[in-house]
Scaffold this active site. Structure first.
Site, PDB file in Angstrom:
ATOM      1  N   GLU A 152       0.835  -1.217   0.000  1.00 36.06           N
ATOM      2  CA  GLU A 152       0.000   0.000   0.000  1.00 36.06           C
ATOM      3  C   GLU A 152       0.867   1.264   0.000  1.00 36.06           C
ATOM      4  O   GLU A 152       0.555   2.248   0.655  1.00 36.06           O
ATOM      5  CB  GLU A 152      -0.952  -0.032   1.214  1.00 36.06           C
ATOM      6  CG  GLU A 152      -2.201   0.817   1.038  1.00 36.06           C
ATOM      7  CD  GLU A 152      -2.866   0.569  -0.291  1.00 36.06           C
ATOM      8  OE1 GLU A 152      -2.850   1.491  -1.116  1.00 36.06           O
ATOM      9  OE2 GLU A 152      -3.380  -0.542  -0.522  1.00 36.06           O
TER      10      GLU A 152
HETATM   11  C1  LIG Z   1       2.430  -9.784  -0.163  1.00 36.51           C
HETATM   12  C2  LIG Z   1       2.198  -8.616  -1.080  1.00 36.51           C
HETATM   13  C3  LIG Z   1       0.929  -8.270  -1.452  1.00 36.51           C
HETATM   14  C4  LIG Z   1       0.706  -7.196  -2.334  1.00 36.51           C
HETATM   15  N1  LIG Z   1      -0.575  -6.887  -2.704  1.00 36.51           N
HETATM   16  C5  LIG Z   1      -0.785  -5.925  -3.616  1.00 36.51           C
HETATM   17  C6  LIG Z   1      -2.113  -5.636  -4.113  1.00 36.51           C
HETATM   18  O1  LIG Z   1      -3.085  -6.269  -3.693  1.00 36.51           O
HETATM   19  N2  LIG Z   1      -2.271  -4.660  -5.031  1.00 36.51           N
HETATM   20  C7  LIG Z   1      -1.226  -3.946  -5.528  1.00 36.51           C
HETATM   21  O2  LIG Z   1      -1.423  -3.070  -6.367  1.00 36.51           O
HETATM   22  N3  LIG Z   1       0.046  -4.191  -5.075  1.00 36.51           N
HETATM   23  C8  LIG Z   1       0.282  -5.158  -4.164  1.00 36.51           C
HETATM   24  N4  LIG Z   1       1.569  -5.421  -3.729  1.00 36.51           N
HETATM   25  C9  LIG Z   1       2.661  -4.613  -4.271  1.00 36.51           C
HETATM   26  C10 LIG Z   1       3.173  -3.589  -3.266  1.00 36.51           C
HETATM   27  O3  LIG Z   1       2.250  -2.520  -3.134  1.00 36.51           O
HETATM   28  C11 LIG Z   1       4.549  -3.112  -3.726  1.00 36.51           C
HETATM   29  O4  LIG Z   1       5.448  -4.211  -3.542  1.00 36.51           O
HETATM   30  C12 LIG Z   1       5.030  -1.919  -2.929  1.00 36.51           C
HETATM   31  O5  LIG Z   1       4.259  -0.764  -3.199  1.00 36.51           O
HETATM   32  C13 LIG Z   1       6.503  -1.564  -3.245  1.00 36.51           C
HETATM   33  O6  LIG Z   1       6.727  -1.462  -4.600  1.00 36.51           O
HETATM   34  P1  LIG Z   1       7.942  -2.276  -5.263  1.00 36.51           P
HETATM   35  O7  LIG Z   1       7.897  -3.678  -4.746  1.00 36.51           O
HETATM   36  O8  LIG Z   1       7.892  -2.069  -6.733  1.00 36.51           O
HETATM   37  O9  LIG Z   1       9.227  -1.610  -4.640  1.00 36.51           O
HETATM   38  P2  LIG Z   1      10.135  -0.465  -5.285  1.00 36.51           P
HETATM   39  O10 LIG Z   1       9.260   0.639  -5.826  1.00 36.51           O
HETATM   40  O11 LIG Z   1      11.144  -1.072  -6.201  1.00 36.51           O
HETATM   41  O12 LIG Z   1      10.862   0.082  -3.981  1.00 36.51           O
HETATM   42  C14 LIG Z   1      12.064  -0.493  -3.434  1.00 36.51           C
HETATM   43  C15 LIG Z   1      12.587   0.437  -2.349  1.00 36.51           C
HETATM   44  O13 LIG Z   1      12.968   1.690  -2.922  1.00 36.51           O
HETATM   45  C16 LIG Z   1      12.266   2.753  -2.313  1.00 36.51           C
HETATM   46  N5  LIG Z   1      11.940   3.767  -3.319  1.00 36.51           N
HETATM   47  C17 LIG Z   1      11.408   3.580  -4.548  1.00 36.51           C
HETATM   48  N6  LIG Z   1      11.252   4.761  -5.184  1.00 36.51           N
HETATM   49  C18 LIG Z   1      11.708   5.715  -4.341  1.00 36.51           C
HETATM   50  C19 LIG Z   1      11.808   7.155  -4.412  1.00 36.51           C
HETATM   51  N7  LIG Z   1      11.422   7.848  -5.474  1.00 36.51           N
HETATM   52  N8  LIG Z   1      12.309   7.815  -3.349  1.00 36.51           N
HETATM   53  C20 LIG Z   1      12.699   7.147  -2.261  1.00 36.51           C
HETATM   54  N9  LIG Z   1      12.620   5.793  -2.122  1.00 36.51           N
HETATM   55  C21 LIG Z   1      12.136   5.093  -3.151  1.00 36.51           C
HETATM   56  C22 LIG Z   1      11.018   2.118  -1.686  1.00 36.51           C
HETATM   57  O14 LIG Z   1      10.531   2.864  -0.586  1.00 36.51           O
HETATM   58  C23 LIG Z   1      11.551   0.742  -1.279  1.00 36.51           C
HETATM   59  O15 LIG Z   1      12.169   0.839  -0.020  1.00 36.51           O
HETATM   60  C24 LIG Z   1       1.811  -6.472  -2.831  1.00 36.51           C
HETATM   61  C25 LIG Z   1       3.104  -6.812  -2.428  1.00 36.51           C
HETATM   62  C26 LIG Z   1       3.318  -7.886  -1.579  1.00 36.51           C
HETATM   63  C27 LIG Z   1       4.743  -8.226  -1.167  1.00 36.51           C
END
Ligand SMILES: Cc1cc2nc3c(=O)[nH]c(=O)nc-3n(C[C@H](O)[C@H](O)[C@H](O)COP(=O)(O)OP(=O)(O)OC[C@H]3O[C@@H](n4cnc5c(N)ncnc54)[C@H](O)[C@@H]3O)c2cc1C
Length: 307
Positions: A152
């Site tokens: 989220e």
């Molecule tokens: C069990 C599970 C259930 C999920 N369920 C859903 C769902 O129902 N619906 C849905 O839409 N998604 C879902 N997700 C996805 C989830 O919302 C994302 O994994 C989450 O938002 C993080 O995105 P990412 O994995 O692409 O991480 P990334 O965006 O790659 O982030 C990696 C790290 O970099 C940091 N970061 C990235 N960009 C920046 C920036 N500009 N400035 C500073 N820091 C930054 C982040 O804070 C994080 O620490 C789920 C994930 C999991 C693991």
């Protein structure tokens, strides 16, 4: 957006409820588990040892959990009320609540889950080795709550949203409304006997948040990294300040004689609030000092040096 705001509060409450469960389990365990003697002399002289709840460090872990979950529950209700007013309210109230929802949603998601995780780990720690093995359920609770900081919108992104879009981009307009509300509360509650020990630290925290916000907003002109470097710590300063407000409101209910919960409950409320302002709220000073150091120490290290 309305649905997403409710969703973010729900994820915050997921963090909070794990911490609440960890607190209840660890209180029970700390009353039963016998290990060592109390520094002030045996409290269980007929047993092989005293229950671990006598030890100051175990009390630190239990009281930190209690102070965070009781403030967190009040905060979740406070944000829920703003959400409902922004949807079902009318006129000025509706507009004002919509501004509060904008400002508070990232804090509800990130602070409730960061503190939810912290509280759950403290609950696990109270179990010693039993916290690490499966049979007691604590390690499951820790694994389950961890996701709430990630999905989220990661808590890092929530912090950027708060500092960048919800505060700096609108000239801290909604923040001023919130700070005015807290100051008005403090002025009003000052007439209640016994409130000063809770109001003085809250007033200081509000002044600090205001000047800290000004510092970051002024830094942006010369430093494109200013917001990103401050964001996580800033969200925590604001979270602690809001929890201080939640505690002061609860103390006013007790000290003005409005609580219907009985003497033991009321006494515990004041004692837990005291622990919060004396032992947890000072973290805002360290976090604020870190923010005021600027972004250089964070950004100077060359990418190749991350080895
Ligand atoms: C069990 C599970 C259930 C999920 N369920 C859903 C769902 O129902 N619906 C849905 O839409 N998604 C879902 N997700 C996805 C989830 O919302 C994302 O994994 C989450 O938002 C993080 O995105 P990412 O994995 O692409 O991480 P990334 O965006 O790659 O982030 C990696 C790290 O970099 C940091 N970061 C990235 N960009 C920046 C920036 N500009 N400035 C500073 N820091 C930054 C982040 O804070 C994080 O620490 C789920 C994930 C999991 C693991």
């Amino acid at each position: 957006f309305t649905m997403m705001n409710y969703e973010r509060l729900s994820v915050g409450i997921q963090g909070l409820s794990a911490a609440q469960t960890a607190y209840q389990w660890s209180c029970e365990y700390a009353r039963e588990r016998l290990q060592s003697r109390a520094p002030t002399g045996p409290t269980n002289p007929n047993g092989a040892a005293d229950p671990i709840i006598v030890h100051p460090d175990v009390r630190r872990m239990l009281l930190t959990q209690k102070a965070l979950v009781e403030a967190g529950r009040a905060f979740a209700v406070y944000v829920g009320k703003q959400l409902d007013l922004s949807k079902f309210g009318e006129g000025e109230d509706k507009v004002r609540a919509a501004g509060m929802v904008e400002l508070l949603t990232p804090i509800a998601k990130a602070f409730l889950t960061d503190k939810g995780f912290e509280g759950t780990v403290l609950g696990q720690q109270c179990y010693g080795g039993h916290g690490y093995v499966r049979e007691w359920g604590m390690e499951q609770l820790v694994r389950d709550v961890r996701i709430a900081q990630i999905y989220e919108g990661t808590n890092g992104i929530q912090a950027m949203d708060l500092m960048g879009r919800k505060v700096a981009a609108n000239g801290a307009k909604n923040l001023s409304v919130l700070l005015d509300e807290i100051r008005a509360f403090c002025a009003d509650a000052a007439s209640v006997a016994g409130m000063d020990e809770f109001l003085a630290p809250l007033n200081d925290a509000v002044d600090n948040l205001e000047s800290l916000t000004r510092f970051v907003m002024e830094s942006v002109a010369n430093d494109p990294n200013a917001i990103g470097a401050a964001a996580n710590d800033y969200l925590h300063v604001m979270g602690f300040t809001l929890y201080s407000y939640m505690w002061a409101m609860q103390c006013r209910t007790v000290l003005s004689g409005e609580s219907q919960q009985g003497e033991d409950f009321n006494k515990a409320k004041l004692q837990t609030a005291r622990f919060f302002v004396q032992r947890l709220l000072p973290q805002t000073q360290a976090l604020s000092a870190a923010i005021r150091s600027g972004s250089d120490a964070m950004m100077d290290l060359a990418e190749e040096a991350f080895a």
